[in-house]
Write an enzyme that holds these catalytic residues in place. Sequence first.
Site, PDB file in Angstrom:
ATOM      1  CG  ASP A  70      -0.068   6.342   2.177  1.00  0.00           C
ATOM      2  OD1 ASP A  70       0.224   6.720   3.335  1.00  0.00           O
ATOM      3  OD2 ASP A  70      -1.234   6.158   1.794  1.00  0.00           O
ATOM      4  CD  GLU A  72      -1.029  -1.011   4.575  1.00  0.00           C
ATOM      5  OE1 GLU A  72      -2.159  -0.832   5.092  1.00  0.00           O
ATOM      6  OE2 GLU A  72      -0.651  -0.450   3.529  1.00  0.00           O
ATOM      7  CB  ALA A  80      -8.397   7.576   1.984  1.00  0.00           C
ATOM      8  CG  HIS A 106      -3.110   2.660   3.959  1.00  0.00           C
ATOM      9  ND1 HIS A 106      -3.237   1.324   3.671  1.00  0.00           N
ATOM     10  CD2 HIS A 106      -3.898   3.299   3.050  1.00  0.00           C
ATOM     11  CE1 HIS A 106      -4.072   1.153   2.655  1.00  0.00           C
ATOM     12  NE2 HIS A 106      -4.486   2.341   2.266  1.00  0.00           N
ATOM     13  CG  LEU A 107      -1.094   8.864   6.862  1.00  0.00           C
ATOM     14  CD1 LEU A 107      -0.154  10.005   7.236  1.00  0.00           C
ATOM     15  CD2 LEU A 107      -2.129   8.647   7.946  1.00  0.00           C
ATOM     16  CG  ASP A 128      -5.175   2.609 -17.580  1.00  0.00           C
ATOM     17  OD1 ASP A 128      -5.641   1.521 -17.979  1.00  0.00           O
ATOM     18  OD2 ASP A 128      -5.662   3.248 -16.637  1.00  0.00           O
TER      19      ASP A 128
END
Length: 531
Positions: free
Chosen positions: A257, A262, A284, A281-282, A172
């Site tokens: 995910d 999409e 959250a 895309h689960l 990072d």
Amino acid sequence: MTFRVVIADRVAQAGLEQLDGAPEIEVANLAGRPHDELLRALAGAHALIVRSETRVTADLLAQAPLLRVIARAGTGVDNIDVHAATRRGIAVMNAPDANTVSAAEHAMALLLALIRRIPGAVEAMRRGEWDRKRFEGSELRGKTLGIIGLGRIGGQVAQLARAFGMQLVGHDPYLAPERAADLHAKLVPLDHLLQVADVVTLHMAHTEHTHHLINADRLKLMKPTAVLINTARGELVDEAALAEAVRAGRIAGAAVDVFAVEPLPADSPLRTLDRVILTPHLAASTAEAQERVSVETCSAVREALLQGDLSFALNVAGIDGSTLRRLGPLLDLSRRLGRLALALAPGPSKAIDVVFGGDDETAARPVLMAALEGLLSAMGVDQVSLVNAQLIAEERGIRHARTTAAPEPGFETTVSVTLETGEGRVRVAGALVGDSHGRVIRIDDYHVDVAPEGWMLVIRNRDVPGVIGHVGTLLGGARINIGSYHQARLAVPGQEALAAITVDQPPTDAVLRALERVPDVLLVRLAELGD
């Protein structure tokens, strides 16, 4: 005033109650309604709340002339044209913390499912099979987890992984070494991380620089026993290269995910690989996260509309409501100084330098933006605000700088604005008196004391008798009432003087030309400083 908030996508009821509880706010919930209804509602909307379904484009924004706030009920803003919103002076907000736990837990769930081969074992059991050997997995304990992006979610993943006994390396470029030490993560270059990690997990934003960060060449750096987890953004990974790397056995598997397109196309090669786990895309999608996202988003919109709180805005330096209220008189003074500087400047603006004098460490940046707002509004720029003032100035080639220094002598809080043009420069300064109202205290080398309000005439003249009388007589003959008349002289009498005169109504062009013809008058400028 009543503010209208349009809800374009479904959000949890707990958040809507934050808006419904404010009598000044009217909610139009159009989630699931046809697009043309949304466009009609936007005509009177002050705020728009979306999730990932609605794309907020420049064309959509053109249908919303009153819009002040766009809020994404989630972490990213990929579906919002932030530049177009900023250009319009619209604050763009999201809910950066609300789904941190859910997203981190989903990454770990995918990892566990992948290395313990759970999906395949479940399907085999449903077919009536009992094949323990085929689904032998691996432990996490002792493995090296490479985390790319150690922000909120990446940091949460690090804590969960340590509970499993994993060793951590991270990449990072914006992370402070002290934070990495807190997370027990060793910071390493990206290519080194890919070479040493048993698990690589992505937790960073998609930008021009991170597009396809994981490509065919970088996949070749990974161990053949390593796996890749992506719960961040689909565009971070070259999906075709990932599918080929799994198919060829260059890596052991992947769990994904998020996808570049999409819903994921039915013919995606990722769908055909048994060593790849896919979820729609689960990350959250938990009841707790959805409620927190809704409450956080709707509360931010409410505070932005009612209190001017911009602390959740992505396209403006975080300025919360209490800061805005505290700095209100100072920002108002700065705007008026920006307008005054433009009126006095000898030519088109090239650069602005704003100096804040005072003890408030948070004030310098908002003061600069307020001065830019005043400058640009005086130039006739529409819809300029704290949100877009800096961007518009840069687009117009106006350089800007801010510094903090000691206040002007005799005052506790001052602002100085220096405007540079191709033909010279002008400097004006103001001070707060009693923390409530401002005064102009300097114009170039002249010390003045005048309220920055309404219309102000600034006249330079030779320091000789009779000028004040001529000016007063001319204004009186034009039935222009003088609010205040401050005459300033340089240290040496007989050279030049400056008059700062506030008037109740603007002089006509004919009156201004007449003032310029007054004997010994050298320069006449008129500034509109606002009510």
